[in-house]
Design a protein around this motif. Sequence first.
Motif, PDB file in Angstrom:
ATOM      1  N   GLU A   1       0.645  62.833  34.776  1.00  0.00           N
ATOM      2  CA  GLU A   1       1.449  62.933  35.994  1.00  0.00           C
ATOM      3  C   GLU A   1       0.917  62.023  37.094  1.00  0.00           C
ATOM      4  OE1 GLU A   1       4.302  64.185  36.075  1.00  0.00           O
ATOM      5  OE2 GLU A   1       4.122  65.049  34.070  1.00  0.00           O
ATOM      6  N   GLN A   2      -0.395  61.886  37.170  1.00  0.00           N
ATOM      7  CA  GLN A   2      -0.969  60.982  38.163  1.00  0.00           C
ATOM      8  C   GLN A   2      -0.567  59.550  37.878  1.00  0.00           C
ATOM      9  OE1 GLN A   2      -2.704  61.612  41.079  1.00  0.00           O
ATOM     10  NE2 GLN A   2      -2.247  59.436  41.327  1.00  0.00           N
ATOM     11  N   ASN A   3      -0.571  59.178  36.608  1.00  0.00           N
ATOM     12  CA  ASN A   3      -0.184  57.817  36.252  1.00  0.00           C
ATOM     13  C   ASN A   3       1.321  57.598  36.410  1.00  0.00           C
ATOM     14  OD1 ASN A   3      -2.367  55.888  34.971  1.00  0.00           O
ATOM     15  ND2 ASN A   3      -2.962  57.981  34.477  1.00  0.00           N
ATOM     16  N   ARG A   4       2.110  58.644  36.191  1.00  0.00           N
ATOM     17  CA  ARG A   4       3.545  58.525  36.442  1.00  0.00           C
ATOM     18  C   ARG A   4       3.776  58.138  37.922  1.00  0.00           C
ATOM     19  NH1 ARG A   4       8.109  61.619  34.257  1.00  0.00           N
ATOM     20  NH2 ARG A   4       6.674  63.247  33.486  1.00  0.00           N
ATOM     21  N   LYS A   5       3.076  58.834  38.831  1.00  0.00           N
ATOM     22  CA  LYS A   5       3.222  58.568  40.258  1.00  0.00           C
ATOM     23  C   LYS A   5       2.734  57.158  40.607  1.00  0.00           C
ATOM     24  CE  LYS A   5       2.626  63.426  41.601  1.00  0.00           C
ATOM     25  NZ  LYS A   5       1.749  64.407  42.306  1.00  0.00           N
ATOM     26  N   THR A   6       1.560  56.797  40.062  1.00  0.00           N
ATOM     27  CA  THR A   6       0.986  55.489  40.368  1.00  0.00           C
ATOM     28  C   THR A   6       1.871  54.358  39.858  1.00  0.00           C
ATOM     29  OG1 THR A   6      -1.254  56.403  40.243  1.00  0.00           O
ATOM     30  CG2 THR A   6      -1.037  54.014  40.069  1.00  0.00           C
ATOM     31  N   LEU A   7       2.347  54.482  38.633  1.00  0.00           N
ATOM     32  CA  LEU A   7       3.191  53.443  38.055  1.00  0.00           C
ATOM     33  C   LEU A   7       4.523  53.333  38.787  1.00  0.00           C
ATOM     34  CD1 LEU A   7       2.475  54.132  34.269  1.00  0.00           C
ATOM     35  CD2 LEU A   7       1.713  52.151  35.606  1.00  0.00           C
ATOM     36  N   THR A   8       5.047  54.464  39.234  1.00  0.00           N
ATOM     37  CA  THR A   8       6.291  54.452  40.010  1.00  0.00           C
ATOM     38  C   THR A   8       6.084  53.716  41.324  1.00  0.00           C
ATOM     39  OG1 THR A   8       7.040  56.546  39.047  1.00  0.00           O
ATOM     40  CG2 THR A   8       8.037  55.879  41.137  1.00  0.00           C
ATOM     41  N   THR A   9       4.973  54.004  41.983  1.00  0.00           N
ATOM     42  CA  THR A   9       4.663  53.322  43.246  1.00  0.00           C
ATOM     43  C   THR A   9       4.503  51.827  43.031  1.00  0.00           C
ATOM     44  OG1 THR A   9       3.543  55.301  44.105  1.00  0.00           O
ATOM     45  CG2 THR A   9       3.036  53.199  45.169  1.00  0.00           C
ATOM     46  N   GLU A  10       3.782  51.447  41.966  1.00  0.00           N
ATOM     47  CA  GLU A  10       3.555  50.033  41.679  1.00  0.00           C
ATOM     48  C   GLU A  10       4.853  49.309  41.346  1.00  0.00           C
ATOM     49  OE1 GLU A  10       0.717  50.130  38.538  1.00  0.00           O
ATOM     50  OE2 GLU A  10      -1.001  50.505  39.859  1.00  0.00           O
ATOM     51  N   SER A  11       5.812  50.022  40.764  1.00  0.00           N
ATOM     52  CA  SER A  11       7.086  49.388  40.389  1.00  0.00           C
ATOM     53  C   SER A  11       7.970  49.125  41.596  1.00  0.00           C
ATOM     54  CB  SER A  11       7.838  50.279  39.396  1.00  0.00           C
ATOM     55  OG  SER A  11       8.395  51.416  40.045  1.00  0.00           O
ATOM     56  N   GLY A  12       7.755  49.894  42.675  1.00  0.00           N
ATOM     57  CA  GLY A  12       8.578  49.737  43.854  1.00  0.00           C
ATOM     58  C   GLY A  12       9.945  50.367  43.724  1.00  0.00           C
ATOM     59  N   GLU A  13      10.157  51.145  42.669  1.00  0.00           N
ATOM     60  CA  GLU A  13      11.447  51.790  42.422  1.00  0.00           C
ATOM     61  C   GLU A  13      11.259  53.301  42.414  1.00  0.00           C
ATOM     62  OE1 GLU A  13      14.605  52.331  38.747  1.00  0.00           O
ATOM     63  OE2 GLU A  13      13.490  50.444  38.888  1.00  0.00           O
ATOM     64  N   ALA A  14      11.762  53.953  43.431  1.00  0.00           N
ATOM     65  CA  ALA A  14      11.595  55.401  43.543  1.00  0.00           C
ATOM     66  C   ALA A  14      12.210  56.121  42.343  1.00  0.00           C
ATOM     67  CB  ALA A  14      12.242  55.895  44.834  1.00  0.00           C
ATOM     68  N   GLY A  15      11.449  57.059  41.769  1.00  0.00           N
ATOM     69  CA  GLY A  15      11.958  57.859  40.662  1.00  0.00           C
ATOM     70  C   GLY A  15      12.133  57.115  39.358  1.00  0.00           C
ATOM     71  N   ARG A  16      11.461  55.984  39.202  1.00  0.00           N
ATOM     72  CA  ARG A  16      11.665  55.141  38.020  1.00  0.00           C
ATOM     73  C   ARG A  16      11.410  55.898  36.712  1.00  0.00           C
ATOM     74  NH1 ARG A  16      12.077  49.718  36.816  1.00  0.00           N
ATOM     75  NH2 ARG A  16      11.161  48.999  34.859  1.00  0.00           N
ATOM     76  N   PHE A  17      10.395  56.753  36.698  1.00  0.00           N
ATOM     77  CA  PHE A  17      10.030  57.440  35.456  1.00  0.00           C
ATOM     78  C   PHE A  17      10.257  58.948  35.524  1.00  0.00           C
ATOM     79  CE2 PHE A  17       7.083  53.741  35.872  1.00  0.00           C
ATOM     80  CZ  PHE A  17       7.646  52.964  34.883  1.00  0.00           C
TER      81      PHE A  17
END
Length: 303
Positions: free
Chosen positions: A70-86
């Motif tokens: 879950e922490q990586n889901r949040k981090t990767l979403t932030t890095e992608s710049g797309e809210a709710g990507r995953f």
Amino acid sequence: MKKILVAIDYSENSRNALHYAFEIARLAGAGLTLIHAFYPVMSPPAAHSATDVIQALEEGKGRALLEFAEQNRKTLTTESGEAGRFDAVPVKVIAKMGGSYEKILETIERHNIDLVVMGMQGGEAVSQALVGSTTISVMQKSRVPVLAVPEGIPFNQFATIVFAVNLSKLSTGADLRFLSNFVSAFKANLQVLHLYRNEAQQSTFDATQPLQHLTEQFKDIPYTINFGLHADVARGIQRFIRTEKADLLVLVPQKHTILERLLDKSVTGRITAHPLVALLALPSDTLQPKETNPESMVTQGQL
């Protein structure tokens, strides 16, 4: 493809593999199952049941694994710049005491996994043969495709995919539907590569039948056939990857003896020793005819 298994050891390499898995799952509408295999640092106290201790360890490590996901889901979403990507990607976790190789293969069967995603570290052929590579071992034994993610190579959209194959081993029963569906999902450019080792092979090999089979298997996707001549197949493949600026290499690993691996005879082993891009290994029996029933064919054909 509905179930993706991701091997996690908490290294930066496995975090990178998890990023690949999230991206594939998002596109394919699949769920992730993270697995972490471990050995206890000490034996359980004599006053406690070993079974109870193991269960408690697995539950504790399972909670830590879910937190990691879950922490990586949040981090990767932030890095992608797309809210709710995953956000739509469901995640399950499995923590088991034992060896990674055995537990991964066991989980593939028990949970009907469709794809395995693992980190991959480079290493010379001799060290891979003597010490053993979990990733290569899983590739050779897995009944489902294995995506090996190289250390230090971040995810990039699979725009160009190279399928390096020995067409002389491509039988009329070869099942390439997983690859066809994978390419279609990413809207990728597929480059099929066949390399001759010498001019004798080039002058005697009749590619008519395998090319016809490729036409049938890849009827729903655009692809290009490439022939080349290179005595060193592994180097020839790597040169082609650079030329085409490929994002993914697809191979069908063959089983080799430890002597062949020590002598640097394994194309897959040499490429994983010095990876340029992620490697998708199809099951070793992909190119050979096998018995399938209609129900399993439909399941295998889904992405």
